[in-house]
Motif scaffolding. Structure first.
Motif, mmCIF file in Angstrom:
data_model
loop_
_atom_site.group_PDB
_atom_site.id
_atom_site.type_symbol
_atom_site.label_atom_id
_atom_site.label_comp_id
_atom_site.label_asym_id
_atom_site.label_seq_id
_atom_site.Cartn_x
_atom_site.Cartn_y
_atom_site.Cartn_z
ATOM 1 N N UNK A 100 46.928 44.476 41.716
ATOM 2 C CA UNK A 100 45.848 45.283 41.150
ATOM 3 C C UNK A 100 45.387 46.357 42.117
ATOM 4 N N UNK A 101 44.967 47.451 41.558
ATOM 5 C CA UNK A 101 44.284 48.493 42.306
ATOM 6 C C UNK A 101 42.812 48.089 42.397
ATOM 7 N N UNK A 102 42.132 48.472 43.446
ATOM 8 C CA UNK A 102 40.716 48.116 43.606
ATOM 9 C C UNK A 102 39.884 48.568 42.418
ATOM 10 N N UNK A 103 40.238 49.686 41.810
ATOM 11 C CA UNK A 103 39.495 50.197 40.667
ATOM 12 C C UNK A 103 39.542 49.298 39.448
ATOM 13 N N UNK A 104 40.465 48.354 39.420
ATOM 14 C CA UNK A 104 40.591 47.421 38.297
ATOM 15 C C UNK A 104 39.810 46.135 38.535
ATOM 16 N N UNK A 105 38.992 46.122 39.592
ATOM 17 C CA UNK A 105 38.243 44.908 39.925
ATOM 18 C C UNK A 105 36.740 45.184 39.932
ATOM 19 N N UNK A 106 35.989 44.166 39.532
ATOM 20 C CA UNK A 106 34.534 44.185 39.637
ATOM 21 C C UNK A 106 34.142 43.032 40.547
ATOM 22 N N UNK A 107 33.053 43.202 41.258
ATOM 23 C CA UNK A 107 32.549 42.143 42.131
ATOM 24 C C UNK A 107 31.050 42.049 41.942
#
Length: 173
Positions: A100-107
């Protein structure tokens, strides 16, 4: 709000901290030293709906607790990392493992130990009780408090942005 929805549309993995996010941050210790946490059932249902809509779930927490393991299993969270001192390292490993690219993650975190991931992910979410040093770096601050609907609110935000919320809700009508 449109910028937040644009970020939320790209999310494929939502990562949660536990204390202060999935709980209200209180730590109850019994006389025998057992740690007890209280979880919100609506938060849990929101996480299940988000997972069923196609977004993977993960938990990264600095503490280690059997109750977190049980809660993760109950919610279908297979990506569980406990006792993590360096959340950014584990986050980086997750990106590689999931391709995954960081943009595809939420935290979603609530304290300064969460900032290294919040500053790297595509959508950073926090709770109103978080210190200003955390809130100022969040893309979205929930109206609901940690452990009292905040995770549900964040999950519904993503589902709304991805046009999957109505489909999840109609299964109950």
């Amino acid at each position: 709000m449109q910028a937040i929805y644009a970020k939320a549309r790209a999310i494929r993995l939502f990562i949660f901290d536990v204390d202060g996010v999935l709980t209200d941050g209180s730590l109850y210790l019994s006389d025998s030293g057992e740690e007890i946490k209280a979880y919100n059932s609506q938060d849990g249902h929101g996480m299940k709906m988000l997972r069923e809509s196609g977004v993977a779930l993960a938990i990264i927490t600095g503490r280690t607790s059997r109750s977190v393991e049980l809660r993760a299993r109950n919610l279908g969270v297979e990506l569980l990392y406990q006792g993590v001192a360096d959340k950014a390292r584990v986050y980086g490993e997750l990106l590689v493992a999931r391709k995954l690219d960081a943009g595809a993650t939420a935290y979603m975190g609530d304290d300064v130990v969460d900032l290294p991931v919040m500053l790297r992910c595509g959508l950073a979410v926090t709770v109103p009780e978080a210190p200003l040093a955390v809130r100022q770096y969040a893309d979205y601050v929930t109206r609901a408090p940690g452990g009292r609907g905040a995770a549900r609110e964040a999950c519904e935000l993503i589902m709304h942005a991805q046009s999957t919320l109505e489909r999840q809700l109609t299964s109950f009508q």
